[in-house]
Scaffold this motif. Structure first.
Motif, PDB file in Angstrom:
ATOM      1  N   HIS A 146      22.047 -18.204  -2.710  1.00 18.10           N
ATOM      2  CA  HIS A 146      20.965 -17.390  -3.283  1.00 18.10           C
ATOM      3  C   HIS A 146      20.009 -18.287  -4.069  1.00 18.10           C
ATOM      4  O   HIS A 146      20.447 -19.260  -4.680  1.00 18.10           O
ATOM      5  N   HIS A 147      18.734 -17.948  -4.049  1.00 18.65           N
ATOM      6  CA  HIS A 147      17.734 -18.636  -4.885  1.00 18.65           C
ATOM      7  C   HIS A 147      17.711 -20.154  -4.690  1.00 18.65           C
ATOM      8  O   HIS A 147      17.610 -20.896  -5.680  1.00 18.65           O
ATOM      9  N   ASN A 186      20.204 -16.175   1.394  1.00 15.68           N
ATOM     10  CA  ASN A 186      19.602 -14.919   0.995  1.00 15.68           C
ATOM     11  C   ASN A 186      18.083 -14.967   1.147  1.00 15.68           C
ATOM     12  O   ASN A 186      17.439 -15.910   0.676  1.00 15.68           O
ATOM     13  N   GLU A 187      17.539 -13.960   1.808  1.00 17.16           N
ATOM     14  CA  GLU A 187      16.092 -13.730   1.866  1.00 17.16           C
ATOM     15  C   GLU A 187      15.274 -14.989   2.136  1.00 17.16           C
ATOM     16  O   GLU A 187      14.466 -15.408   1.281  1.00 17.16           O
ATOM     17  N   HIS A 255      10.963  -0.945  -7.322  1.00 20.16           N
ATOM     18  CA  HIS A 255      10.671  -2.088  -8.188  1.00 20.16           C
ATOM     19  C   HIS A 255       9.642  -1.783  -9.269  1.00 20.16           C
ATOM     20  O   HIS A 255       9.007  -2.682  -9.805  1.00 20.16           O
ATOM     21  N   TRP A 260       9.927  -9.371 -12.681  1.00 23.15           N
ATOM     22  CA  TRP A 260       9.732 -10.497 -11.768  1.00 23.15           C
ATOM     23  C   TRP A 260       8.802 -10.170 -10.597  1.00 23.15           C
ATOM     24  O   TRP A 260       8.591 -10.995  -9.720  1.00 23.15           O
ATOM     25  N   GLU A 304      21.725  -5.556   0.816  1.00 22.50           N
ATOM     26  CA  GLU A 304      21.160  -5.169  -0.490  1.00 22.50           C
ATOM     27  C   GLU A 304      20.327  -3.921  -0.300  1.00 22.50           C
ATOM     28  O   GLU A 304      19.571  -3.820   0.660  1.00 22.50           O
TER      29      GLU A 304
END
Ligand code: GLC
Length: 365
Positions: A146-147, A186-187, A255, A260, A304
């Motif tokens: 992730h990230h 992730n993403e 959201h 963020w 998610e």
């Protein structure tokens, strides 16, 4: 003897002086902190547990209803985002009716910047602990990456490091049971456009396959892994894959006020009433992604979905969560809610109790 002992102490002191200086204290950019290298990755074993391959469709059914342990190990340092994983979470999650935990992990902040890109042994031990607790509580556990912001900024420059990180992760966990599933990234977004990500996924899969020839691995599309993203991808030729996507639509609802997301304050107050149009949009999105999975003979997992709870009204959140979860299940899509105990939380850590409307919506009570 005394002279010899003295000489040895002096020699030891001298060699200590010639060691590289201790790594600097963590700064705002922890990914640049050097970590002492180990020669080879140790394998993490759990007694009485071995790997038996699972058909990916069967495994995906077993993933069932899950929850993300978000905001902990994908923060730059665990605890920095207010969440430290606790042993008591695992039995709580199991008893509430979940079958799976997805563990978002910022490996890139805990590994050397230079070859051989060694992952910190201490950080590995922390992930070992998470896996062991999940398995001991009869939970499947999805280990992701992730990230990895540097990779999103510079896919070619970070390619070798990305592959080396997965080589270490896959080697360390090669002997664990099939209930441990790998999710390479992730993403994907930024410089990881569909084509670039497609090639990089095939490369990372080849690395994982050297040590884990039959473990199920999660495949995702680029462009942040949204419901459209798989359509831009070619299903890799590998029998042990599960596809994933994330679902946060309507984004202005899920959201609203998210710190963020730029401009999201303007959405505060957005509701989700479950009107015919609102439901039809979700059905349409899930139909599209389910069709891609069916055409490609691959099981589908919604890794998610969730809504930020700071401003959104709880009735809307409950309705949306229930609708999306049931709509996914009706199409054979297993899922993991985002997330356990932080801003989207299904569990309220301050009050040490479940966020009942969200839990009821998820577990269909
Ligand atoms: C993605 C992001 C995560 C964020 C979540 C909800 O998983 O990586 O940081 O909290 O979506 O926005």
């Amino acid at each position: 003897m005394r002279i010899l002992a003295c000489l040895m102490i002096c020699l030891a002191a001298m060699s200590a002086c010639s060691l590289p200086p201790a790594p600097p204290a963590r700064t705002a950019r922890p990914t640049h902190t050097p970590v002492v290298s180990t020669s080879a990755t140790a394998t993490f074993k759990l007694s009485g547990r071995t790997f038996e391959p699972l058909d990916p469709f069967e495994q995906n059914r077993a993933l069932g209803r899950g929850v993300n342990l978000g905001n902990a190990l994908e923060a730059p340092v665990e605890g920095e985002w207010g969440m430290v994983l606790q042993e008591e979470f695992f039995p709580l999650i199991r008893q509430a009716g979940f079958a799976t935990v997805r563990v978002p992990i910022r490996w890139s902040a805990h590994a050397m910047r230079e070859p051989p890109y060694t992952i910190s042994p201490r950080f590995f031990q922390r992930v070992d602990w998470v896996i062991e607790n999940a398995l001991n509580n009869d939970l499947n556990v999805v280990i992701n990456m992730h990230h990895y912001e540097e990779l999103f900024r510079d896919a070619s420059g970070e390619r070798d490091r990305f592959l080396a990180l997965w080589d270490q992760i896959a080697t360390r966990y090669r002997d664990l049971p099939a209930e441990v599933v790998f999710e390479p990234l992730n993403e994907p977004h930024g410089t990881l456009t569909s084509g670039v990500w497609q090639r990089l996924f095939e490369d990372v899969l080849a690395v994982v396959r050297r040590t884990n020839p039959r473990r199920n691995v999660i495949f995702t599309g680029a462009n942040w892994g949204g419901p459209d993203s798989l359509r831009g991808m070619k299903r890799p030729d590998d029998p042990h894959l599960i596809a994933t996507f994330h679902y946060y639509l309507p984004f202005q609802f899920t959201h609203q006020g998210a710190e963020w997301v730029e401009g999201s304050n303007a959405w505060i107050g957005a509701t989700w009433k479950g009107t015919g149009n609102q439901r039809a949009q979700i059905d349409y999105d899930l139909d599209q992604v389910a069709r891609w999975a069916k055409d490609n003979g691959i099981p589908l997992w919604m890794g998610e979905f969730g809504s930020y709870g700071k401003y959104a009204d709880i009735e809307s959140r409950e309705r949306w969560t229930r609708y999306v979860a049931r709509a996914a299940e009706a199409r054979g899509i297993s899922w993991a809610y985002w997330e356990f105990g932080a801003g989207f939380g299904v569990y309220d850590r301050a009050r040490r109790q479940w966020n009942e409307p969200i839990l009821n919506a998820l577990i269909a009570r």
